[in-house]
Write an enzyme that holds these catalytic residues in place. Structure first.
Site, PDB file in Angstrom:
ATOM      1  N   GLU A   3       7.917   4.924 -37.256  1.00  0.00           N
ATOM      2  CA  GLU A   3       8.371   3.570 -37.595  1.00  0.00           C
ATOM      3  C   GLU A   3       7.567   3.012 -38.769  1.00  0.00           C
ATOM      4  OE1 GLU A   3       7.460   4.812 -34.714  1.00  0.00           O
ATOM      5  OE2 GLU A   3       8.270   3.737 -32.997  1.00  0.00           O
ATOM      6  N   ALA A  25       9.351  47.816 -21.956  1.00  0.00           N
ATOM      7  CA  ALA A  25       8.418  48.816 -22.474  1.00  0.00           C
ATOM      8  C   ALA A  25       8.799  50.176 -21.886  1.00  0.00           C
ATOM      9  CB  ALA A  25       6.981  48.467 -22.075  1.00  0.00           C
ATOM     10  N   SER A  78       6.262  49.440 -26.572  1.00  0.00           N
ATOM     11  CA  SER A  78       7.286  48.388 -26.595  1.00  0.00           C
ATOM     12  C   SER A  78       7.567  47.902 -28.014  1.00  0.00           C
ATOM     13  CB  SER A  78       6.860  47.204 -25.726  1.00  0.00           C
ATOM     14  OG  SER A  78       5.772  46.535 -26.299  1.00  0.00           O
TER      15      SER A  78
HETATM   16  N1  LIG Z   1       8.753  43.645 -24.692  1.00  0.00           N
HETATM   17  C1  LIG Z   1       7.995  42.578 -24.532  1.00  0.00           C
HETATM   18  O1  LIG Z   1       8.445  41.443 -24.769  1.00  0.00           O
HETATM   19  C2  LIG Z   1       6.577  42.751 -24.102  1.00  0.00           C
HETATM   20  C3  LIG Z   1       5.689  41.672 -24.240  1.00  0.00           C
HETATM   21  C4  LIG Z   1       4.389  41.860 -23.809  1.00  0.00           C
HETATM   22  C5  LIG Z   1       4.015  43.072 -23.234  1.00  0.00           C
HETATM   23  N2  LIG Z   1       4.880  44.079 -23.150  1.00  0.00           N
HETATM   24  C6  LIG Z   1       4.500  45.355 -22.561  1.00  0.00           C
HETATM   25  O2  LIG Z   1       4.081  45.134 -21.242  1.00  0.00           O
HETATM   26  C7  LIG Z   1       3.187  46.189 -20.886  1.00  0.00           C
HETATM   27  C8  LIG Z   1       1.997  45.591 -20.175  1.00  0.00           C
HETATM   28  O3  LIG Z   1       2.418  45.121 -18.936  1.00  0.00           O
HETATM   29  P1  LIG Z   1       1.387  44.577 -17.895  1.00  0.00           P
HETATM   30  O4  LIG Z   1       2.141  44.105 -16.714  1.00  0.00           O
HETATM   31  O5  LIG Z   1       0.284  45.543 -17.708  1.00  0.00           O
HETATM   32  O6  LIG Z   1       0.799  43.370 -18.736  1.00  0.00           O
HETATM   33  P2  LIG Z   1       0.412  41.872 -18.473  1.00  0.00           P
HETATM   34  O7  LIG Z   1       1.352  41.186 -17.583  1.00  0.00           O
HETATM   35  O8  LIG Z   1       0.209  41.318 -19.848  1.00  0.00           O
HETATM   36  O9  LIG Z   1      -0.994  41.994 -17.789  1.00  0.00           O
HETATM   37  C9  LIG Z   1      -1.151  42.411 -16.466  1.00  0.00           C
HETATM   38  C10 LIG Z   1      -2.477  41.924 -16.013  1.00  0.00           C
HETATM   39  O10 LIG Z   1      -2.340  40.551 -15.676  1.00  0.00           O
HETATM   40  C11 LIG Z   1      -2.965  40.364 -14.473  1.00  0.00           C
HETATM   41  N3  LIG Z   1      -2.374  39.256 -13.733  1.00  0.00           N
HETATM   42  C12 LIG Z   1      -1.107  38.995 -13.494  1.00  0.00           C
HETATM   43  N4  LIG Z   1      -0.987  37.868 -12.772  1.00  0.00           N
HETATM   44  C13 LIG Z   1      -2.233  37.430 -12.546  1.00  0.00           C
HETATM   45  C14 LIG Z   1      -2.778  36.327 -11.864  1.00  0.00           C
HETATM   46  N5  LIG Z   1      -2.042  35.399 -11.257  1.00  0.00           N
HETATM   47  N6  LIG Z   1      -4.119  36.207 -11.823  1.00  0.00           N
HETATM   48  C15 LIG Z   1      -4.889  37.109 -12.450  1.00  0.00           C
HETATM   49  N7  LIG Z   1      -4.446  38.177 -13.110  1.00  0.00           N
HETATM   50  C16 LIG Z   1      -3.116  38.334 -13.152  1.00  0.00           C
HETATM   51  C17 LIG Z   1      -2.773  41.645 -13.726  1.00  0.00           C
HETATM   52  O11 LIG Z   1      -3.746  41.717 -12.742  1.00  0.00           O
HETATM   53  P3  LIG Z   1      -3.659  42.830 -11.571  1.00  0.00           P
HETATM   54  O12 LIG Z   1      -4.019  44.102 -12.259  1.00  0.00           O
HETATM   55  O13 LIG Z   1      -4.655  42.383 -10.606  1.00  0.00           O
HETATM   56  O14 LIG Z   1      -2.264  42.790 -11.070  1.00  0.00           O
HETATM   57  C18 LIG Z   1      -2.973  42.661 -14.808  1.00  0.00           C
HETATM   58  O15 LIG Z   1      -4.337  42.932 -14.979  1.00  0.00           O
HETATM   59  C19 LIG Z   1       2.812  46.893 -22.166  1.00  0.00           C
HETATM   60  O16 LIG Z   1       3.460  48.139 -22.207  1.00  0.00           O
HETATM   61  C20 LIG Z   1       3.336  45.987 -23.240  1.00  0.00           C
HETATM   62  O17 LIG Z   1       3.724  46.723 -24.380  1.00  0.00           O
HETATM   63  C21 LIG Z   1       6.171  43.954 -23.557  1.00  0.00           C
END
Ligand SMILES: NC(=O)c1ccc[n+]([C@@H]2O[C@H](COP(=O)([O-])OP(=O)(O)OC[C@H]3O[C@@H](n4cnc5c(N)ncnc54)[C@H](OP(=O)(O)O)[C@@H]3O)[C@@H](O)[C@H]2O)c1
Length: 368
Positions: A46, A156, A162
């Site tokens: 404004e 991925a 990915s």
């Molecule tokens: N295409 C896309 O858009 C895209 C984007 C990003 C990533 N990616 C792919 O995703 C893959 C990775 O997947 P990801 O599942 O390992 O990755 P992430 O979700 O980034 O990380 C997983 C981590 O988060 C932790 N976590 C989840 N929830 C939690 C919470 N409430 N409190 C504390 N920690 C928590 C998990 O702990 P815990 O081990 O204890 O479960 C684990 O250590 C890779 O291959 C990457 O290239 C793809």
């Protein structure tokens, strides 16, 4: 008002933590002043419009996308400035949800004898400030979860690869959504797999969003690209133990903030609703999540997602690849999280879908 909304959009990436607001002053069918709010601390929309109009503002009508403020914040009340300028009529799109304003601005204008009206293009104004409104009314930011996936919903390959599922146009579009966010949230799995920078690139950018990493066991390497440049926020489940203590010292020594936010009932879990409250306390309006299926599922399960921003590439990668959400096995469709489609369009070779969690079904439609 449509022009005022277009002006407000100029503050899309910079107005935070304030709302995006635009203002047009008209007299005898002619625009005599325009303004928008560029960033916190700068004059409000404004004031810019009144400055441009000068003495011609007397007897004019103001179209403002959000109710003029009635309180002293970083700047004096805009309602007073409109009264002092001798406006005859003030039309607003939306009442300000900020409890410090919430109707008081309009009341002040009315008390000064100014004709007021509200509700013109209210849906558009609401959409533009969806994060600010969420923070003011729910005490949490608007959480937008972005994922790039194949047409069969995989983010991925089994080996973790990915990059890059989607094409350059979709990736550039993704950067535009990053740019409007106040913070970009990821988790340690993605940092280990992809080592992303999570910055806004390839477009003019005056403000980089805060980067936030959920790292329950404090495993991030100080050399990770997310820790280069501006300070990041690292959210962990615990800072107990000598190793965690030493690692915290290294990270804080590099200028980053380490925030322990353990969940009450589970070790090595971060309390995600508490994290959203923390975000609100930091005045963050919109959160952009770019994480793997692990954090995505945790956020969804904790009711911490408002909107999906999905880019679907025209390819199929098969069942061994990873999905968008690591959900537990479901035995009934009724228990599946539901969304409603909000916007769908093709970006380059890919499809972009905006979907909102079912509780937001009544929210306003997106502007084209
Ligand atoms: N295409 C896309 O858009 C895209 C984007 C990003 C990533 N990616 C792919 O995703 C893959 C990775 O997947 P990801 O599942 O390992 O990755 P992430 O979700 O980034 O990380 C997983 C981590 O988060 C932790 N976590 C989840 N929830 C939690 C919470 N409430 N409190 C504390 N920690 C928590 C998990 O702990 P815990 O081990 O204890 O479960 C684990 O250590 C890779 O291959 C990457 O290239 C793809």
């Amino acid at each position: 008002m449509a022009r005022a909304i277009a002006l407000a959009e100029r503050g899309l990436n910079t107005a935070t933590p304030n709302p995006r607001v635009g203002c047009v002053l008209m007299r005898d069918g002619v625009v005599i002043g325009e303004g928008w709010h560029p960033h916190a601390g700068a004059p409000h929309a404004e004031v810019f419009a009144l400055r441009q109009a000068g003495a011609a503002a007397r007897g004019a009508t103001a179209y403002v996308t959000l109710e003029p403020c009635a309180h002293f914040g970083r700047t004096p009340p805009c309602a007073d400035a409109l009264i002092a300028a001798g406006l005859e009529r003030v039309v607003i799109a939306l009442e300000d949800p900020n409890p410090l304003v919430a109707g008081r601005g309009l009341a002040r204008l009315k008390a000064a004898g100014i004709d007021t009206a509200q509700g013109l293009l209210a849906d558009e104004a609401r959409e533009l400030n969806i994060g600010f409104i969420s923070r003011m009314t729910r005490g949490r930011p608007w959480v937008r979860l972005k994922a790039a996936a194949s047409l069969d919903g995989k983010t991925a390959l089994e080996n973790g690869l990915s990059q890059w599922l989607t094409g350059p146009a979709a990736r550039a579009d993704g950067h535009r959504w990053r740019a409007r966010a106040c913070a970009i949230l990821t988790a340690i799995g993605t940092v280990k797999a992809d080592d992303p920078q999570l910055t806004v690139r390839d477009l003019p950018c005056e403000r980089q969003p805060l980067r936030v990493l959920i790292d329950p066991r404090l495993e991030v390497a100080p050399t990770a690209r997310i820790l280069q440049g501006a300070p990041a926020l690292i959210v962990t489940a615990s800072t107990d133990g000598a190793r965690a203590h030493a690692h915290t010292s290294v990270l804080t020594g590099l200028g980053h903030r380490v925030l322990p936010l353990p969940a009450a009932n589970a070790s090595e879990r971060v309390d995600l609703p508490a994290l959203l409250r923390e975000f609100a306390a930091l005045e963050l309006n919109e959160i952009h999540v770019e994480a793997g299926a692990g954090l995505n599922a945790s956020l969804l399960a904790a009711n911490c997602v408002d909107e999906l921003l999905l880019y679907l590439a025209p390819l199929a990668v098969g069942n061994s690849a990873r999905g968008i959400f690591d959900l537990p096995v479901l035995t009934a469709l009724e228990s599946a999280p539901r969304f409603s489609f909000h916007d769908c369009r093709q970006i380059g070779e890919d499809l972009r879908i905006l979907a909102r969690v079912a509780t937001h079904r009544q929210a306003a439609p997106a502007r084209p």
